[in-house]
Design an enzyme around this catalytic site. Structure first.
Site, PDB file in Angstrom:
ATOM      1  N   GLU C  60      54.276  16.107 -12.956  1.00 49.81           N
ATOM      2  CA  GLU C  60      53.786  16.384 -14.305  1.00 49.81           C
ATOM      3  C   GLU C  60      54.652  17.410 -15.014  1.00 49.81           C
ATOM      4  O   GLU C  60      54.873  17.317 -16.227  1.00 49.81           O
ATOM      5  CB  GLU C  60      52.326  16.849 -14.251  1.00 49.81           C
ATOM      6  CG  GLU C  60      51.322  15.753 -13.867  1.00 49.81           C
ATOM      7  CD  GLU C  60      51.278  15.426 -12.392  1.00 49.81           C
ATOM      8  OE1 GLU C  60      51.901  16.162 -11.595  1.00 49.81           O
ATOM      9  OE2 GLU C  60      50.623  14.428 -12.013  1.00 49.81           O
ATOM     10  N   GLN C  82      48.102  11.362 -16.015  1.00 49.23           N
ATOM     11  CA  GLN C  82      47.170  10.305 -15.595  1.00 49.23           C
ATOM     12  C   GLN C  82      45.704  10.721 -15.711  1.00 49.23           C
ATOM     13  O   GLN C  82      44.856   9.911 -16.100  1.00 49.23           O
ATOM     14  CB  GLN C  82      47.512   9.861 -14.176  1.00 49.23           C
ATOM     15  CG  GLN C  82      46.982   8.501 -13.834  1.00 49.23           C
ATOM     16  CD  GLN C  82      47.718   7.900 -12.644  1.00 49.23           C
ATOM     17  OE1 GLN C  82      47.441   8.241 -11.504  1.00 49.23           O
ATOM     18  NE2 GLN C  82      48.665   7.040 -12.901  1.00 49.23           N
ATOM     19  N   PHE C  83      45.415  11.957 -15.356  1.00 52.40           N
ATOM     20  CA  PHE C  83      44.089  12.539 -15.572  1.00 52.40           C
ATOM     21  C   PHE C  83      44.315  13.981 -16.032  1.00 52.40           C
ATOM     22  O   PHE C  83      45.229  14.639 -15.519  1.00 52.40           O
ATOM     23  CB  PHE C  83      43.256  12.551 -14.282  1.00 52.40           C
ATOM     24  CG  PHE C  83      42.741  11.209 -13.862  1.00 52.40           C
ATOM     25  CD1 PHE C  83      41.450  10.798 -14.207  1.00 52.40           C
ATOM     26  CD2 PHE C  83      43.533  10.349 -13.125  1.00 52.40           C
ATOM     27  CE1 PHE C  83      40.969   9.555 -13.816  1.00 52.40           C
ATOM     28  CE2 PHE C  83      43.044   9.096 -12.724  1.00 52.40           C
ATOM     29  CZ  PHE C  83      41.763   8.699 -13.071  1.00 52.40           C
ATOM     30  N   ALA C  84      43.462  14.479 -16.908  1.00 53.61           N
ATOM     31  CA  ALA C  84      43.608  15.867 -17.362  1.00 53.61           C
ATOM     32  C   ALA C  84      43.578  16.814 -16.169  1.00 53.61           C
ATOM     33  O   ALA C  84      44.219  17.861 -16.175  1.00 53.61           O
ATOM     34  CB  ALA C  84      42.501  16.219 -18.347  1.00 53.61           C
ATOM     35  N   ASP C  85      42.847  16.435 -15.133  1.00 56.00           N
ATOM     36  CA  ASP C  85      42.751  17.226 -13.909  1.00 56.00           C
ATOM     37  C   ASP C  85      44.118  17.446 -13.259  1.00 56.00           C
ATOM     38  O   ASP C  85      44.251  18.306 -12.391  1.00 56.00           O
ATOM     39  CB  ASP C  85      41.842  16.513 -12.907  1.00 56.00           C
ATOM     40  CG  ASP C  85      40.590  15.964 -13.558  1.00 56.00           C
ATOM     41  OD1 ASP C  85      39.498  16.332 -13.142  1.00 56.00           O
ATOM     42  OD2 ASP C  85      40.699  15.156 -14.510  1.00 56.00           O
ATOM     43  N   TYR C  86      45.091  16.643 -13.640  1.00 51.82           N
ATOM     44  CA  TYR C  86      46.412  16.755 -13.025  1.00 51.82           C
ATOM     45  C   TYR C  86      47.433  17.372 -13.969  1.00 51.82           C
ATOM     46  O   TYR C  86      48.636  17.253 -13.769  1.00 51.82           O
ATOM     47  CB  TYR C  86      46.894  15.383 -12.537  1.00 51.82           C
ATOM     48  CG  TYR C  86      45.927  14.741 -11.569  1.00 51.82           C
ATOM     49  CD1 TYR C  86      45.255  15.525 -10.629  1.00 51.82           C
ATOM     50  CD2 TYR C  86      45.653  13.386 -11.602  1.00 51.82           C
ATOM     51  CE1 TYR C  86      44.344  14.966  -9.756  1.00 51.82           C
ATOM     52  CE2 TYR C  86      44.750  12.815 -10.720  1.00 51.82           C
ATOM     53  CZ  TYR C  86      44.089  13.613  -9.804  1.00 51.82           C
ATOM     54  OH  TYR C  86      43.192  13.050  -8.936  1.00 51.82           O
ATOM     55  N   PRO C  89      50.110  21.215 -12.946  1.00 49.07           N
ATOM     56  CA  PRO C  89      51.530  21.428 -12.640  1.00 49.07           C
ATOM     57  C   PRO C  89      52.396  21.470 -13.902  1.00 49.07           C
ATOM     58  O   PRO C  89      53.493  22.026 -13.874  1.00 49.07           O
ATOM     59  CB  PRO C  89      51.888  20.208 -11.770  1.00 49.07           C
ATOM     60  CG  PRO C  89      50.588  19.749 -11.190  1.00 49.07           C
ATOM     61  CD  PRO C  89      49.562  20.036 -12.249  1.00 49.07           C
ATOM     62  N   HIS C 129      38.734  14.069 -11.124  1.00 46.47           N
ATOM     63  CA  HIS C 129      38.877  13.008 -12.134  1.00 46.47           C
ATOM     64  C   HIS C 129      37.827  13.203 -13.217  1.00 46.47           C
ATOM     65  O   HIS C 129      37.372  12.229 -13.829  1.00 46.47           O
ATOM     66  CB  HIS C 129      38.708  11.619 -11.524  1.00 46.47           C
ATOM     67  CG  HIS C 129      39.633  11.322 -10.401  1.00 46.47           C
ATOM     68  ND1 HIS C 129      39.362  11.693  -9.107  1.00 46.47           N
ATOM     69  CD2 HIS C 129      40.845  10.709 -10.381  1.00 46.47           C
ATOM     70  CE1 HIS C 129      40.350  11.301  -8.320  1.00 46.47           C
ATOM     71  NE2 HIS C 129      41.262  10.718  -9.058  1.00 46.47           N
TER      72      HIS C 129
END
Ligand code: TPP
Ligand code: TPP
Ligand code: MG
Ligand code: MG
Lengths: 344, 421, 344, 421
Positions: C60, C82-86, C89, C129
């Site tokens: 990311e 891909q997901f806000a949770d990611y 980084p 997620h």
């Protein structure tokens, strides 16, 4: 008791913690051989050996990730991020890992680690040596956030943080490392030795994480502050002559809501101050909390004096910094109930 | 913007992997391994010297099922049978969970079809006290360490007996007792934590080894780098496992690997001895893991291992690979690890169809029984979960006042809601 | 006008933007060949070629860092996390780089890029997620934060975001990708086609970043919401029968303060709702702002209904989610002026 | 915790670099370079083949000042003189700024003493339109591209003519016109941005090249990895410069490098051709940069270059190296790049002491004149700065309402403050 600067108090806390518990290990950039760019870990490597205090590669995510692994093993790492402005590469490890490990494993694995970082401006450090990112931690469930304002608290809080069984972010307001800076950058700095809170007991003591402190008692207006701004608020109170009660929050999460609300119920007025950018700063949480819990006692809206919503400038540092003038103006506004809209 | 006066020959290379259309060929080209050919380096051989093997994929089992070459020979008959048992148990477990998903009993699942050898044999090569930092595709580690299958299922069902109290997505197990670190949904974060754990073990004077796991896709993440930096600098006793199953959801391995020939090459850049191994060969996985663990345990530092394998199934039950690759349909493009070990045992004269059938029946029965039991504890789909108020526990060791208050509010709102309805 | 889901509207916005401006490039994990795990970029690679839409390695920080470099060159990248949770980084690149590039270079270099990410819970995604990290962006000077709640807005806002000359965080509430979810998880999902805001015009149109929208006019109570919670608030208003005015903020920074204050001055009461954890959530900023600017109009404290200060649980998702029951209870409390302390 | 029953031979290796006590020896051991020895690979040679040179440091100038070997010969007499001029100008500039710091005229400065050749020769090898993504130690890039020195000083003084309006710490220059990307205080972030810029250039059909800069210490950061992943996967036209000056503040390079022999090895792990070069040899820096730029420009992708050099001065004016290493005191442990080029020109019969003295006087005068001018625009230390209200500009392209309001509040509070005092 010896008078200590905040740097000496922090160093002393490391010594005490490492003597008491062989599981405490300390590392970070320039932390080992040299003792840290602010000298907070000076002497540790020499005293305890390279296995207890050592230098790390320049990789904040690695420093925190490694510390989490060590903590999961059973050690108690206390690591340094050289400036809070450089914590972002470690933010994923802090938020997604350290903060949630206990919860997601239902207590099976834990991350008792302390992450120290110098914060705040006032040292002409420009936008990457001046930030106050506390609100980026307080929003995250599972971490505690601590901000001492003086040597006595710094030592007691750091010992409590290292002992704590959960991850603690320990933000050190570097502008007050060497003296209780009141925001008047054009006046000579008072050294800590002239301040009662530099009386730091030898040996072990702790201050509960979650307990605030009345820095200055008063009746007319409650000022909520932490770190450097505690001293700025003090100066503003003296200069305006307003009988303000200044509360030094000391820990932001957990927050000492009782002390805050007790004070606001008494004074009926509240001002929140911090150096971080205003929008979504921790001041917003404080303001929201106060009006939720003391609404019917408030005689004026809760005010905020914060850093502007811009990057921290270099040359215009003192125009950015919420100094005693701006804080004093806001205190007067709240006392006059003339406040409409946002406080400067 | 396009300055046509400058006629450039620069064209950005966007990988256009053949895997999208011909996945067997694509996988095949990168994974030719001749059994017995790769040598066995000395434990203290340095990274550059080990790299002389970089064109080889270490493989022990040949096409006829013979164990050949310098990596062969470490496992007894009963160990081989245990390995076969473990892999078959994993596969049966996966199959049952997929059925449960189709039946609407669980919301999500991730199988490891075709990759069973890696986790199972690796676990077998570790010692008690060693610690795995797994991804979601190493259920074999738990199965091989005799973690109660019913607890795996309880976790997947998020039922009243879920050891993680319904907090985690299915398959995100955690078991300190079974040396299985809590799985994170965030890729790669655990890789560097494993290095920290290993450093702590060494500082503590223990000879325990950490085993770090990552997928080839996730090796592109920054924490992969952090892990290698720290492992290399401090010579941490850690095994750095990169499972190259050729796919990261819809993305072929080319995107993470780039212009390097292999993922093992990454370790070379850090002076970490790095090997490339046929991950579908139980004997090779076991032998190389044992070698790497021995290196770590004797103070020789980290080892990086690229396990060459193939993700035979979809990424997860949420994924439909027909949108990005040809149907694999029961093929094992790089071989079936179970069948290869079975064949070896047959070749050795230690196995036959009768035993195979009996073992299959026995593992299926274990799985069935476990699922029956787990199912009896309900599932989140049917509303049988731990008490909701437990979500406020374990945020901190001691619940701070704001969470005590929020829990009370939650309970009050639940009461009001129940009164209302 | 065709009825579109939010996914279709987002995809359509990409097509329009890429047709209009050859400088728009799109990339991210699984975004190219496959078209994204939520299919928001489906068909782009086929239509525009691999040079305009392509897959990225799982990194990311690299995705955003590369996008910043491209934007500095003169392209207009629109990337997907891909997901806000990611996003963590990438947080350093967002906060330290994209947000500050224009300012620190005095306008010499700029970072016109859009970072899309699905946010929010309600899909049984567990703690990685389901997150809503909007407050981690709103605190940062130099980035805009957008959260659409419906297909019409999603398309117009995304086109505006891509056109914007500054970095925009575009948070897509994934629970309403396929229908206007009202929080009643146990009832059948209404599809977007049955909702007027699924009428998405063909071709180009934009919605100003910084303009909120009255989702439901009312006189007795102002509800401030965004994303999924707009629909939950709607359900709560209907179920309680309270004449609530629901404001869909649409962009959090810049915030449409005028519309908010106008409404609160009219209603005298205000409730803020969001899915993110409560402490230091964006609701704190909203609450603080409202009491600062409409204090003398308020008949009750500003309330907040938020996610609890815990990680987002899996099995207990619906106990965590601020559904219509909790929102409705809070609305009633505020109407009854019985509210003391924190609202559940 | 310490389980003594397990007698482990694992001991964590904490690097204990000799550099702390004998820095010349430490630097020397890693940097032996024989001039002319290293071959010149074909432009399209692959990373593994190039890696056959990994034991060599590319060096052109021998101890007598002759330019030898396959990398010699690209520069004309006047170019050599320009190179000498640039490096001397940088050194004179640094010296003047350090004096200004001692005089209390500026708050902070970072010199590049002993590393002048790297930025100066690299810039000379690039073409107009190429873009640098520098760190704080590449002032040579600006000086060699004729950026107005007075503007550098204005930035350092944060005075009324500071092109960055007092927003940045001294030395954090930015100039799009001079192809010098805005310096970030955050290490390594720009390395991956350079790869993005290069990708954009390629997508745009331009043949412009990006040149990314990082220190050996910062190469431990994650964005170094991100940069290599993307550069390798998309074969971006980028030069990846790693300046190994042996130190990262107080930390010797060992901590970042770990068990790898060199920083060039990192590139090998990504299939990126990687070279190790004597960074204090102007001719070598120029030749290798030109080679890498040509590779990039002809679509052959990224090149990683480790520049071997030595940080002769303190890290910055805030740093006192006597706390962690012996005094260097006017030594250049790996040679003085200026003196080496001068000697070469003398050896070639193209230079003498008279010319040298004249050049020295001329550069010193340029610096003096520039500083006189800059000084006349005041400095932040004396309160001569751009209007403070400009800090609200450029947060966004168009100022949103909340900043308009905050600016008004700021102005009001300034008024009140002035009235009060
Ligand atoms: C930081 C982060 N980014 C993105 C994702 C989404 N994601 C989950 S699995 C996956 C693919 C991983 O591929 P690989 O590492 O090869 O492992 P495999 O699934 O093949 O076992 C992605 C992109 C994530 N979980 N975490
Ligand atoms: C992300 C981040 N972490 C830490 C720092 C503090 N810091 C500034 S310079 C420096 C040392 C860098 O060393 P190196 O990369 O070798 O460059 P050199 O100073 O030798 O040119 C450090 C640790 C920073 N600026 N950014
Ligand atoms: Mg994979
Ligand atoms: Mg260096």
């Amino acid at each position: 008791m010896p008078a200590m600067t905040m740097i000496q108090a922090i160093r002393d806390a490391h010594f005490v913690a490492m003597e008491r518990d062989s599981k405490v290990v300390v590392f970070g950039q320039d932390v080992g051989f040299f003792g840290g760019v602010f000298r907070c870990t000076q002497g540790l490597q020499e005293h305890f050996g390279t296995g207890r205090c050592f230098d790390a590669p320049i990789n904040e995510s690695g420093i925190v990730g490694v510390a989490i692994g060590m903590a999961a093993y059973g050690l108690r790492p206390c690591v340094e991020i050289q400036f809070a402005d450089y914590m972002y590469p470690a933010y994923d490890q802090i938020v997604s890992e350290a903060a949630r490990l206990r919860h997601r494993s239902a207590g099976d694995f834990t991350a008792p680690l302390t992450i120290r970082m110098p914060m705040g401006g006032g040292i002409f450090g420009g936008q990457t040596h001046s930030q106050s990112p506390e609100a980026l931690f307080t929003h995250v469930a599972g971490i505690k956030t601590v901000v001492p304002s003086n040597p006595y608290d710094a030592k007691g809080l750091l010992l409590a943080a290292i002992e704590d069984d959960d991850p603690v972010i320990f933000l050190e307001p570097k502008r007050v490392y060497n003296g209780p800076f009141d925001g008047h950058h054009d006046r000579p700095l008072t050294p800590w030795s002239a301040h009662p809170l530099s009386d730091v007991p030898e040996g072990y003591y702790t201050i509960d994480l979650g307990s605030a402190r009345v820095h200055r008692p008063g009746n007319d207006l409650t000022v909520l502050a932490y770190g450097t701004l505690v001293h700025v608020a003090q100066a503003a109170a003296e200069e305006t002559g307003i009988d303000a009660e200044i509360i030094d929050l000391r820990t932001l999460v957990p927050l000492d809501v009782d002390m805050i609300i007790t004070s606001v119920v008494k004074t009926g007025r509240c001002l929140v101050v911090h150096e971080a950018t205003r929008t979504s700063g921790f001041g917003a949480e404080l303001s929201a909390t106060v009006q939720e819990r003391a609404f019917h006692h408030l005689e004026a809206p809760v005010g905020r004096v914060c850093g502007w919503d811009t990057p921290y400038p270099h040359a215009h540092e003192w125009s950015y910094f919420p100094g005693p003038d701006r804080v004093g103006q806001a205190m007067r506004n709240i006392m006059d109930e003339q406040m409409t809209g946002v406080i400067a | 913007m396009n300055d046509t006066s400058r006629q450039a020959s620069v064209r950005l290379r966007i990988p256009e992997p053949t895997a999208h259309t011909d996945l067997v060929a694509a996988a095949g080209t990168r994974c030719v391994a001749i059994a017995g050919e790769a040598r066995r380096p000395d434990l203290d051989e340095n990274a550059i010297s080990v790299a002389s093997m970089r064109d080889h994929v270490i493989r022990v089992l040949d096409d006829e099922g013979n164990a050949v070459g310098p990596w062969a020979g470490a496992l007894s008959r009963s160990e081989l049978e245990a390995g076969l048992h473990d892999m078959m148990l994993v596969r049966s477990f996966d199959a049952r969970m997929l059925r449960a998903h189709r039946q609407g009993k669980i919301s999500f699942y991730m199988q490891c079809l075709g990759e069973e050898a890696i986790a199972c044999a690796s676990q077998w090569a570790l010692k008690p006290g060693d610690m795995n930092f797994p991804t979601y595709r190493q259920q074999g580690l738990l199965v091989s360490s005799d973690y109660p299958m019913v607890d795996m299922m309880n976790q997947i069902l998020s039922n009243t007996h879920d050891p993680l109290l319904g907090r985690q997505l299915p398959v995100m197990y955690s078991s300190k007792e079974h040396r299985f670190f809590s799985i994170s949904g965030n890729l790669a974060t655990q890789f560097v934590q494993a290095v920290g754990w290993a450093m702590a073990a060494a500082l503590d004077g223990s000879d325990a080894v950490a085993s770090a796991w990552i997928g080839e896709g996730a090796s592109a993440e920054s924490d992969f780098h952090s892990a290698l930096v720290f492992a290399s600098t401090y010579q941490a006793p850690v095994i750095l496992n990169v499972v190259n199953n050729q796919w990261a959801i819809s993305t072929p391995e080319d995107f993470a690997r780039g212009a390097a020939a292999t993922f093992a090459d990454r370790g070379l850049g850090f002076g970490i001895p790095s090997l490339r191994v046929d991950g579908n060969d139980y004997l090779a996985v076991h032998a190389v893991t044992a070698w790497a663990a021995e290196r770590a345990r004797t103070g020789l530092g980290p080892t990086l291992i690229e396990w060459v394998t193939f993700r035979v199934g979809p990424h997860s039950t949420s994924d439909d690979p027909t949108g990005y690759r040809p149907d694999v349909a029961g093929q094992f493009p790089l071989g079936d690890p179970i069948d290869r070990l079975r064949q070896h045992m047959v070749t050795c004269g230690e196995w036959d169809d009768t035993r195979q059938t009996a073992l299959q029946e026995s593992v299926d029965q274990v799985v069935s029984k476990a699922f029956e039991e787990a199912d009896s504890f309900g599932s989140v789909m049917r509303g049988d979960v731990s008490s909701a108020a437990t979500m406020f526990d374990d945020v901190f060791a001691t619940m701070p006042p704001h969470l005590v208050e929020q829990r009370a509010q939650f309970e009050r709102s639940q009461r009001l809601q129940n009164e209302g309805s």
